[in-house]
Design a protein around this motif. Structure first.
Motif, mmCIF file in Angstrom:
data_model
loop_
_atom_site.group_PDB
_atom_site.id
_atom_site.type_symbol
_atom_site.label_atom_id
_atom_site.label_comp_id
_atom_site.label_asym_id
_atom_site.label_seq_id
_atom_site.Cartn_x
_atom_site.Cartn_y
_atom_site.Cartn_z
ATOM 1 N N SER A 64 34.631 41.838 45.758
ATOM 2 C CA SER A 64 33.854 40.644 46.085
ATOM 3 C C SER A 64 34.499 39.888 47.244
ATOM 4 O O SER A 64 35.720 39.841 47.378
ATOM 5 C CB SER A 64 33.759 39.723 44.866
ATOM 6 N N LYS A 65 33.680 39.274 48.084
ATOM 7 C CA LYS A 65 34.181 38.435 49.162
ATOM 8 C C LYS A 65 34.288 36.973 48.724
ATOM 9 O O LYS A 65 34.755 36.129 49.484
ATOM 10 C CB LYS A 65 33.274 38.555 50.384
ATOM 11 N N ASN A 66 33.863 36.704 47.501
ATOM 12 C CA ASN A 66 33.966 35.362 46.951
ATOM 13 C C ASN A 66 35.412 35.119 46.507
ATOM 14 O O ASN A 66 35.950 35.859 45.686
ATOM 15 C CB ASN A 66 33.014 35.213 45.764
ATOM 16 N N VAL A 67 36.066 34.077 47.051
ATOM 17 C CA VAL A 67 37.496 33.881 46.805
ATOM 18 C C VAL A 67 37.800 33.523 45.361
ATOM 19 O O VAL A 67 38.948 33.652 44.917
ATOM 20 C CB VAL A 67 38.078 32.802 47.739
ATOM 21 N N TYR A 68 36.811 33.056 44.621
ATOM 22 C CA TYR A 68 37.019 32.768 43.205
ATOM 23 C C TYR A 68 36.916 34.062 42.393
ATOM 24 O O TYR A 68 37.680 34.276 41.445
ATOM 25 C CB TYR A 68 35.993 31.749 42.707
ATOM 26 N N GLU A 69 35.992 34.891 42.771
ATOM 27 C CA GLU A 69 35.777 36.137 42.030
ATOM 28 C C GLU A 69 36.861 37.178 42.300
ATOM 29 O O GLU A 69 37.159 38.001 41.439
ATOM 30 C CB GLU A 69 34.410 36.726 42.391
ATOM 31 N N ASN A 70 37.464 37.149 43.506
ATOM 32 C CA ASN A 70 38.470 38.170 43.821
ATOM 33 C C ASN A 70 39.912 37.700 43.611
ATOM 34 O O ASN A 70 40.859 38.449 43.843
ATOM 35 C CB ASN A 70 38.279 38.694 45.250
ATOM 36 N N GLY A 71 40.085 36.430 43.191
ATOM 37 C CA GLY A 71 41.408 35.926 42.851
ATOM 38 C C GLY A 71 42.176 35.286 43.993
ATOM 39 O O GLY A 71 43.251 34.710 43.784
ATOM 40 N N ILE A 72 41.640 35.381 45.208
ATOM 41 C CA ILE A 72 42.361 34.849 46.371
ATOM 42 C C ILE A 72 42.534 33.331 46.284
ATOM 43 O O ILE A 72 43.575 32.795 46.678
ATOM 44 C CB ILE A 72 41.627 35.251 47.673
ATOM 45 N N TYR A 73 41.546 32.647 45.752
ATOM 46 C CA TYR A 73 41.613 31.193 45.652
ATOM 47 C C TYR A 73 42.896 30.742 44.967
ATOM 48 O O TYR A 73 43.527 29.762 45.352
ATOM 49 C CB TYR A 73 40.393 30.671 44.888
ATOM 50 N N TRP A 74 43.311 31.492 43.910
ATOM 51 C CA TRP A 74 44.508 31.147 43.138
ATOM 52 C C TRP A 74 45.763 31.887 43.613
ATOM 53 O O TRP A 74 46.760 31.887 42.909
ATOM 54 C CB TRP A 74 44.283 31.471 41.656
ATOM 55 N N GLN A 75 45.729 32.564 44.759
ATOM 56 C CA GLN A 75 46.828 33.436 45.193
ATOM 57 C C GLN A 75 47.170 34.428 44.070
ATOM 58 O O GLN A 75 48.324 34.720 43.782
ATOM 59 C CB GLN A 75 48.082 32.633 45.570
ATOM 60 N N ASP A 76 46.111 34.963 43.471
ATOM 61 C CA ASP A 76 46.274 35.786 42.275
ATOM 62 C C ASP A 76 45.638 37.165 42.437
ATOM 63 O O ASP A 76 45.474 37.898 41.471
ATOM 64 C CB ASP A 76 45.638 35.050 41.079
ATOM 65 N N ASP A 77 45.289 37.539 43.670
ATOM 66 C CA ASP A 77 44.614 38.821 43.873
ATOM 67 C C ASP A 77 45.574 39.997 43.859
ATOM 68 O O ASP A 77 45.177 41.141 43.639
ATOM 69 C CB ASP A 77 43.852 38.813 45.197
ATOM 70 N N LYS A 78 46.856 39.716 44.094
ATOM 71 C CA LYS A 78 47.878 40.764 44.069
ATOM 72 C C LYS A 78 49.219 40.114 43.747
ATOM 73 O O LYS A 78 49.378 38.901 43.906
ATOM 74 C CB LYS A 78 47.932 41.503 45.409
ATOM 75 N N PRO A 79 50.195 40.886 43.280
ATOM 76 C CA PRO A 79 51.517 40.316 43.016
ATOM 77 C C PRO A 79 52.070 39.619 44.256
ATOM 78 O O PRO A 79 51.798 40.036 45.393
ATOM 79 C CB PRO A 79 52.363 41.534 42.633
ATOM 80 N N VAL A 80 52.865 38.576 44.047
ATOM 81 C CA VAL A 80 53.318 37.772 45.179
ATOM 82 C C VAL A 80 54.132 38.590 46.175
ATOM 83 O O VAL A 80 54.079 38.334 47.383
ATOM 84 C CB VAL A 80 54.141 36.552 44.701
ATOM 85 N N ILE A 81 54.865 39.580 45.711
ATOM 86 C CA ILE A 81 55.704 40.343 46.638
ATOM 87 C C ILE A 81 54.872 41.261 47.529
ATOM 88 O O ILE A 81 55.379 41.802 48.522
ATOM 89 C CB ILE A 81 56.779 41.159 45.895
ATOM 90 N N ASP A 82 53.598 41.433 47.195
ATOM 91 C CA ASP A 82 52.700 42.247 48.014
ATOM 92 C C ASP A 82 51.816 41.402 48.925
ATOM 93 O O ASP A 82 51.021 41.943 49.697
ATOM 94 C CB ASP A 82 51.806 43.121 47.124
ATOM 95 N N GLN A 83 51.919 40.098 48.824
ATOM 96 C CA GLN A 83 51.081 39.223 49.645
ATOM 97 C C GLN A 83 51.711 39.032 51.026
ATOM 98 O O GLN A 83 52.935 38.914 51.145
ATOM 99 C CB GLN A 83 50.891 37.866 48.951
ATOM 100 N N ASP A 84 50.884 39.016 52.051
ATOM 101 C CA ASP A 84 51.400 38.849 53.409
ATOM 102 C C ASP A 84 50.584 37.866 54.245
ATOM 103 O O ASP A 84 50.822 37.724 55.434
ATOM 104 C CB ASP A 84 51.490 40.196 54.124
ATOM 105 N N GLU A 85 49.622 37.186 53.616
ATOM 106 C CA GLU A 85 48.832 36.172 54.302
ATOM 107 C C GLU A 85 48.827 34.872 53.514
ATOM 108 O O GLU A 85 48.855 34.889 52.275
ATOM 109 C CB GLU A 85 47.379 36.624 54.483
ATOM 110 N N ALA A 86 48.795 33.756 54.234
ATOM 111 C CA ALA A 86 48.547 32.471 53.593
ATOM 112 C C ALA A 86 47.098 32.465 53.147
ATOM 113 O O ALA A 86 46.197 32.624 53.974
ATOM 114 C CB ALA A 86 48.818 31.331 54.565
ATOM 115 N N GLU A 87 46.868 32.310 51.856
ATOM 116 C CA GLU A 87 45.513 32.476 51.350
ATOM 117 C C GLU A 87 45.202 31.478 50.258
ATOM 118 O O GLU A 87 46.085 30.881 49.635
ATOM 119 C CB GLU A 87 45.322 33.893 50.800
#
Length: 668
Positions: free
Chosen positions: A246-269
């Motif tokens: 989903s491109k919806n930030v609530y549905e894909n977890g991005i809103y909460w910085q919860d779409d992937k483990p923190v050590i795999d994140q590389d963008e401010a989101e």
């Protein structure tokens, strides 16, 4: 002040046995830095005499205090809008505590104690403290689950409330030596330790800050369970099932910085404030545990934010839907959101990044945010605020996310109370040290007291910053001592508008910064953005330097299409805007040709004293019949961005087209 310092020393000594490591660089405590300038001391005093009392009064008049009183009696109906409204009292207590540490006030001290008594009575026997549930557990509203923490990963904010309580409790304890709020916080934190963790309840906090609060409790108690729990909460991110397609930030977890483990994140989101608190918490835990994966992640995220997602005046969080970061280079002007809390969080995070790495680029971002996109959020009167910070206000264009004038408070008043706690802590960002390395990060007149190899050292700054670039530093050791004095040479003085290619100067600034030691020019090396002067210092040694205060035309990368053909104006650390009040009632019609030259003048009677920029420009005039357009020569006046909207409602702009073809015509 002495009590605060001794207590700070004893608390950190207590944890020294438990802590094998920490930030390699340590800030000089704000209680050890006495400011004497006008720019910041007036703001801190206004915060003490106006903002703090007004915040407490509004906590009472809006029902925030009543919520705690009803929770103590277990009857009534939660009478404010949001379950996180409890935190406005916690943050105001935190700010009041910082103020008490610098300026003892028996009346304020007594009032804070009365608030703490009310808070304590609302706490449940096992330590749970959350008025939205305790008042009436059977009727909790849509943001809460029927059970504790059931909707924590969504919107209940139970752990968010706890985090702000911890931060307020630590500040109050260190400022006063009293344990009344600290004991409430520790009782609650012990409940969290019993409830969450491996083999217990798992959750990624919906709104971060509990991680930062737990670290602060760990620092003053040495109880490792608090640090472990902070890390546990961070590591819980990225494990919930979302619709990743989903491109919806609530549905894909991005809103909460919860779409992937923190050590795999590389963008401010995601939500920008939550993001800043998460990255700050990761920095704290990394410093205390040596977690290199955390370090690698926040380094990448910082580069992404500064290189692709930050406004020219230091604000972040461009998108109103979700108060969040957008895609790379998604930085619209007409609908810029830029929450004040996000700017405050940006200061928190960049200070921590500096303490980890010792690079001046982090202080460059901190300074840009502090002098521009942060203090724009509070009016010069100390009691009117912006929740969002616009980049452009045009007559004829209205948008629900764009605030055109300041308000006394908001239904969601997280920003005003965040300002309350940030303002008195500013002296703590001026100096830092690592052994015999002493860093001068911010340029504010006053004195800083510290110890180098157990010997007293006083540094006195004399300047009229940010209006004047002449800086003087007098070094006074108790006796001769070897140290490396590291004075930040701001990126803006080294031909760098920001520490990335997102913005740059249209005309390169190539001026060598001359540094004098006891009146004689010296050679110096620049390391990580700092001029390093290494010597055996004696009492009265004086360093002088003069930063260029040219008016600079700032341009954006071609990837920011909205800013094509436009410039922003910067002088020293200050970004400028044009406001209706100084420009014949309009600002959106100004064109600044490439041949415009600028003059500056300081006006002590305008907006509490500012340097204004003037330049001969062209303005677009639309004929009375609406059919004809012409250009007229005018003299433009620009004021510091932070000072706009203190004289009423009207047009404002940060970016100026250089040619007619780049102007946007909206008429009344």
């Amino acid at each position: 002040m002495k009590k605060f310092c001794l207590m700070m020393f004893s608390c950190y000594s207590l944890t020294a046995l438990a802590q094998k490591q920490d930030y390699p660089i340590q800030p000089v405590a704000f209680t050890q830095v006495k400011l004497t300038d006008h720019f910041w001391t007036s703001r801190i005093e206004t915060n003490r005499t106006v903002t703090i009392p007004a915040s407490f009064e509004r906590c009472e008049s809006t029902g925030r205090v009543k919520n705690f009183q009803m929770a103590a009696e277990h009857k009534g109906k939660f009478c404010t809008t949001y379950p996180f409204d409890d935190t406005d009292i916690y943050k105001t207590i935190e700010g009041a505590s910082y103020s008490l540490a610098l300026h003892p006030d028996k009346k304020l001290d007594h009032y804070v104690d009365s608030m703490i008594t009310i808070i304590g009575r609302a706490q449940e026997p096992d330590g749970y403290l959350y008025t939205a549930r305790t008042i009436d557990p059977l009727h909790v509203g849509p943001w809460l689950g029927t059970q504790r923490w059931e909707k924590e990963q969504e919107n209940s904010h139970e752990l968010y409330n706890a985090g702000h309580m911890y931060e307020g409790a630590v500040a109050h304890f260190l400022a006063t030596g009293k344990r009344n709020l600290l004991n409430i916080a520790l009782k609650n934190a012990d409940l969290l330790v019993r409830t969450f963790g491996a083999g217990k309840r798992h959750v990624a906090p919906g709104h971060q800050v509990v991680e930062m609060g737990l670290v602060k409790l760990y620092r003053i108690t040495g109880k490792k369970e608090y640090l472990d729990l902070a890390k546990f909460f961070i590591d819980e991110r990225g494990h919930k099932e979302y619709n990743k397609k989903s491109k919806n930030v609530y549905e894909n977890g991005i809103y909460w910085q919860d779409d992937k483990p923190v050590i795999d994140q590389d963008e401010a989101e995601g939500h920008a404030v939550r993001a800043m608190y998460l990255y700050s918490g990761m920095a704290d835990v990394a410093a205390l545990t040596g977690d290199k994966e955390y370090l690698a992640a926040i380094d990448k995220i910082w580069n992404n934010m500064v290189g692709k997602k930050m406004y020219v005046q230091g604000s972040i969080g461009a998108v109103g839907d979700g108060e969040r970061f957008g895609d790379n280079y998604e930085l619209p002007n007409a609908t810029a959101y830029n929450e004040t809390c996000a700017a405050i969080g940006n200061v928190f995070w960049n200070e921590r990044m500096f303490l980890l790495h010792g690079d001046a680029k982090y202080i460059d971002v901190l300074e840009k945010t502090l002098y521009n996109g942060l203090i724009s959020g509070v009016g010069l009167d100390g009691k009117s605020f912006f929740y969002t910070n616009a980049m452009q206000i045009r007559d004829g264009f209205n948008h629900p996310d764009i605030e055109r004038e300041r308000a006394g408070w908001f239904t969601c008043s997280c920003c005003p109370t965040n300002v309350v706690r940030l303002m008195p802590s500013i002296p703590g960002y001026v100096y830092a040290q690592n052994g015999t390395d002493v860093y001068v990060n911010l340029f504010i007149s006053g004195t800083g007291d510290m110890k180098v190899n157990n010997k007293d050292l006083k540094i006195t700054q004399q300047n009229n910053y940010p209006w004047d670039g002449a800086l003087a530093f007098t070094v006074n050791p108790a006796s001769s001592m070897d140290l490396n004095l590291k004075i930040r040479i701001p990126g803006w003085a080294q031909n760098q508008a920001v520490p990335s290619d997102l913005y740059s100067y249209q005309t390169p600034l190539n001026k060598k910064i001359v540094i004098k030691l006891n009146g004689k020019p010296i050679d110096y090396q620049i390391q990580g953005g700092y001029a390093v002067i290494s010597k055996k210092w004696k009492k009265g040694d004086k360093v002088e330097m003069n930063l260029p205060m040219d008016v600079q035309r700032v341009i954006a990368t071609d990837k920011l299409t909205e800013d094509a053909g436009k410039i922003a104006l910067q002088r020293g650390p200050i970004m400028y805007c044009a406001e209706w009040k100084d420009n014949d009632g309009k600002a959106a019609n100004i064109i600044v040709p490439q041949n415009t030259t600028f003059s500056t003048v300081y006006n002590a009677n305008l907006l509490n004293g500012i340097t204004i920029i003037k330049g001969d420009v062209k303005t677009i005039q639309v004929g009375a019949d609406g059919q004809n357009v012409s250009t007229v020569n005018k003299t433009m006046t620009a004021i510091p961005y932070y000072s706009w909207a203190n004289r009423g409602k009207g047009e404002m702009t940060v970016w100026f087209p250089q040619q007619v073809k780049y102007i946007e015509l909206i008429t009344r």
